[in-house]
Design a protein around this motif. Sequence first.
Motif, PDB file in Angstrom:
ATOM      1  N   LEU A 135     -25.736   9.511 -51.784  1.00 25.41           N
ATOM      2  CA  LEU A 135     -26.952   9.350 -50.978  1.00 25.41           C
ATOM      3  C   LEU A 135     -27.079   7.951 -50.394  1.00 25.41           C
ATOM      4  CD1 LEU A 135     -29.598  11.090 -53.269  1.00 25.41           C
ATOM      5  CD2 LEU A 135     -28.666  11.969 -51.117  1.00 25.41           C
ATOM      6  N   TRP A 136     -26.618   6.949 -51.149  1.00 25.36           N
ATOM      7  CA  TRP A 136     -26.856   5.547 -50.765  1.00 25.36           C
ATOM      8  C   TRP A 136     -25.604   4.827 -50.309  1.00 25.36           C
ATOM      9  CZ3 TRP A 136     -31.658   5.937 -50.145  1.00 25.36           C
ATOM     10  CH2 TRP A 136     -32.429   6.721 -51.012  1.00 25.36           C
ATOM     11  N   LYS A 137     -24.492   5.546 -50.134  1.00 25.98           N
ATOM     12  CA  LYS A 137     -23.210   4.897 -49.819  1.00 25.98           C
ATOM     13  C   LYS A 137     -23.217   4.107 -48.507  1.00 25.98           C
ATOM     14  CE  LYS A 137     -20.816   8.782 -47.614  1.00 25.98           C
ATOM     15  NZ  LYS A 137     -21.860   9.741 -47.398  1.00 25.98           N
ATOM     16  N   ASP A 138     -24.139   4.433 -47.593  1.00 26.61           N
ATOM     17  CA  ASP A 138     -24.223   3.691 -46.334  1.00 26.61           C
ATOM     18  C   ASP A 138     -25.048   2.409 -46.459  1.00 26.61           C
ATOM     19  OD1 ASP A 138     -22.683   5.643 -45.143  1.00 26.61           O
ATOM     20  OD2 ASP A 138     -24.420   6.789 -44.436  1.00 26.61           O
ATOM     21  N   CYS A 139     -25.689   2.234 -47.603  1.00 22.70           N
ATOM     22  CA  CYS A 139     -26.482   1.022 -47.837  1.00 22.70           C
ATOM     23  C   CYS A 139     -25.570  -0.080 -48.387  1.00 22.70           C
ATOM     24  CB  CYS A 139     -27.594   1.301 -48.850  1.00 22.70           C
ATOM     25  SG  CYS A 139     -28.799   2.494 -48.252  1.00 22.70           S
ATOM     26  N   PRO A 140     -25.910  -1.334 -48.085  1.00 20.09           N
ATOM     27  CA  PRO A 140     -25.089  -2.440 -48.608  1.00 20.09           C
ATOM     28  C   PRO A 140     -25.134  -2.492 -50.137  1.00 20.09           C
ATOM     29  CG  PRO A 140     -26.707  -3.227 -46.990  1.00 20.09           C
ATOM     30  CD  PRO A 140     -27.013  -1.794 -47.254  1.00 20.09           C
ATOM     31  N   GLU A 141     -23.973  -2.749 -50.718  1.00 21.34           N
ATOM     32  CA  GLU A 141     -23.896  -2.914 -52.161  1.00 21.34           C
ATOM     33  C   GLU A 141     -24.301  -4.343 -52.501  1.00 21.34           C
ATOM     34  OE1 GLU A 141     -20.385  -2.424 -55.274  1.00 21.34           O
ATOM     35  OE2 GLU A 141     -20.297  -0.918 -53.667  1.00 21.34           O
ATOM     36  N   LEU A 142     -25.065  -4.505 -53.574  1.00 23.28           N
ATOM     37  CA  LEU A 142     -25.487  -5.842 -54.006  1.00 23.28           C
ATOM     38  C   LEU A 142     -24.481  -6.391 -55.014  1.00 23.28           C
ATOM     39  CD1 LEU A 142     -29.303  -5.168 -54.450  1.00 23.28           C
ATOM     40  CD2 LEU A 142     -28.222  -6.536 -52.667  1.00 23.28           C
ATOM     41  N   ASP A 143     -24.264  -7.691 -54.948  1.00 21.75           N
ATOM     42  CA  ASP A 143     -23.352  -8.347 -55.877  1.00 21.75           C
ATOM     43  C   ASP A 143     -23.986  -8.374 -57.267  1.00 21.75           C
ATOM     44  OD1 ASP A 143     -20.935  -9.668 -56.458  1.00 21.75           O
ATOM     45  OD2 ASP A 143     -21.981 -11.599 -56.439  1.00 21.75           O
ATOM     46  N   LEU A 144     -23.183  -8.114 -58.279  1.00 21.26           N
ATOM     47  CA  LEU A 144     -23.667  -8.069 -59.656  1.00 21.26           C
ATOM     48  C   LEU A 144     -22.885  -9.038 -60.523  1.00 21.26           C
ATOM     49  CD1 LEU A 144     -23.971  -4.191 -60.138  1.00 21.26           C
ATOM     50  CD2 LEU A 144     -25.810  -5.821 -59.673  1.00 21.26           C
ATOM     51  N   PRO A 145     -23.414  -9.365 -61.719  1.00 25.63           N
ATOM     52  CA  PRO A 145     -22.671 -10.224 -62.646  1.00 25.63           C
ATOM     53  C   PRO A 145     -21.312  -9.587 -62.985  1.00 25.63           C
ATOM     54  CG  PRO A 145     -24.936  -9.918 -63.400  1.00 25.63           C
ATOM     55  CD  PRO A 145     -24.735  -8.986 -62.246  1.00 25.63           C
ATOM     56  N   GLU A 146     -20.332 -10.430 -63.311  1.00 24.88           N
ATOM     57  CA  GLU A 146     -18.970  -9.965 -63.595  1.00 24.88           C
ATOM     58  C   GLU A 146     -18.926  -8.878 -64.670  1.00 24.88           C
ATOM     59  OE1 GLU A 146     -16.173 -10.433 -61.848  1.00 24.88           O
ATOM     60  OE2 GLU A 146     -17.492 -11.562 -60.511  1.00 24.88           O
ATOM     61  N   GLU A 147     -19.722  -9.037 -65.730  1.00 24.39           N
ATOM     62  CA  GLU A 147     -19.721  -8.050 -66.822  1.00 24.39           C
ATOM     63  C   GLU A 147     -20.156  -6.688 -66.309  1.00 24.39           C
ATOM     64  OE1 GLU A 147     -21.072 -11.036 -66.959  1.00 24.39           O
ATOM     65  OE2 GLU A 147     -20.606 -12.019 -68.844  1.00 24.39           O
ATOM     66  N   ALA A 148     -21.087  -6.665 -65.362  1.00 23.86           N
ATOM     67  CA  ALA A 148     -21.549  -5.403 -64.792  1.00 23.86           C
ATOM     68  C   ALA A 148     -20.472  -4.791 -63.902  1.00 23.86           C
ATOM     69  CB  ALA A 148     -22.843  -5.618 -64.003  1.00 23.86           C
ATOM     70  N   LYS A 149     -19.804  -5.622 -63.101  1.00 22.55           N
ATOM     71  CA  LYS A 149     -18.725  -5.123 -62.242  1.00 22.55           C
ATOM     72  C   LYS A 149     -17.588  -4.525 -63.076  1.00 22.55           C
ATOM     73  CE  LYS A 149     -19.299  -8.607 -58.630  1.00 22.55           C
ATOM     74  NZ  LYS A 149     -18.637  -9.731 -57.990  1.00 22.55           N
ATOM     75  N   ALA A 150     -17.346  -5.122 -64.246  1.00 23.41           N
ATOM     76  CA  ALA A 150     -16.250  -4.679 -65.114  1.00 23.41           C
ATOM     77  C   ALA A 150     -16.486  -3.281 -65.686  1.00 23.41           C
ATOM     78  CB  ALA A 150     -16.044  -5.678 -66.245  1.00 23.41           C
ATOM     79  N   THR A 151     -17.684  -2.728 -65.528  1.00 27.55           N
ATOM     80  CA  THR A 151     -17.981  -1.399 -66.073  1.00 27.55           C
ATOM     81  C   THR A 151     -17.542  -0.272 -65.143  1.00 27.55           C
ATOM     82  OG1 THR A 151     -20.199  -1.243 -65.089  1.00 27.55           O
ATOM     83  CG2 THR A 151     -20.028  -2.321 -67.255  1.00 27.55           C
TER      84      THR A 151
END
Length: 147
Positions: free
Chosen positions: A108-124
């Motif tokens: 549903l939201w794939k056309d919206c910009p992704e927000l940058d997250l902390p490294e630990e969150a990205k690693a999930t």
Amino acid sequence: MTATDRSIELIKTAAQAAADKLAHDIIAYDVSDVLSITDAFLLASAPNDRQVKSIVDEIEERLSKELGVKPVRREGDREARWVLLDYVDIVVHVQHSEERVFYALERLWKDCPELDLPEEAKATRGKGAEHAKFQAEEDSAELEDLR
């Protein structure tokens, strides 16, 4: 219009809290251009109901303690399959892995910009699929043992 500094701060704190409680596939979207009711969505998932609840509790506690905010609405607690925390500026969705796959909010939201997250969150990212594969292998081995 883009997400405010305040909503980005809330998203990052919530994402870190979710990562600390071993959430899977944490992702955030700036939905401010398409929705007038909130700036950003945070999505996270877990393989069981108890962990969903644990992640939600940690997010709520961390946002309250560190940033002094409480959700104006909390839904889905009883089943703990999909809990929604509404902080007005952001909305947090913590879903059981099965619900995450079924409802596929990312689509549903794939056309919206992704927000940058902390490294630990990205690693999930991808942890849900890894867990599902591991679980399937375990289940298969148990079936073999029963034969």
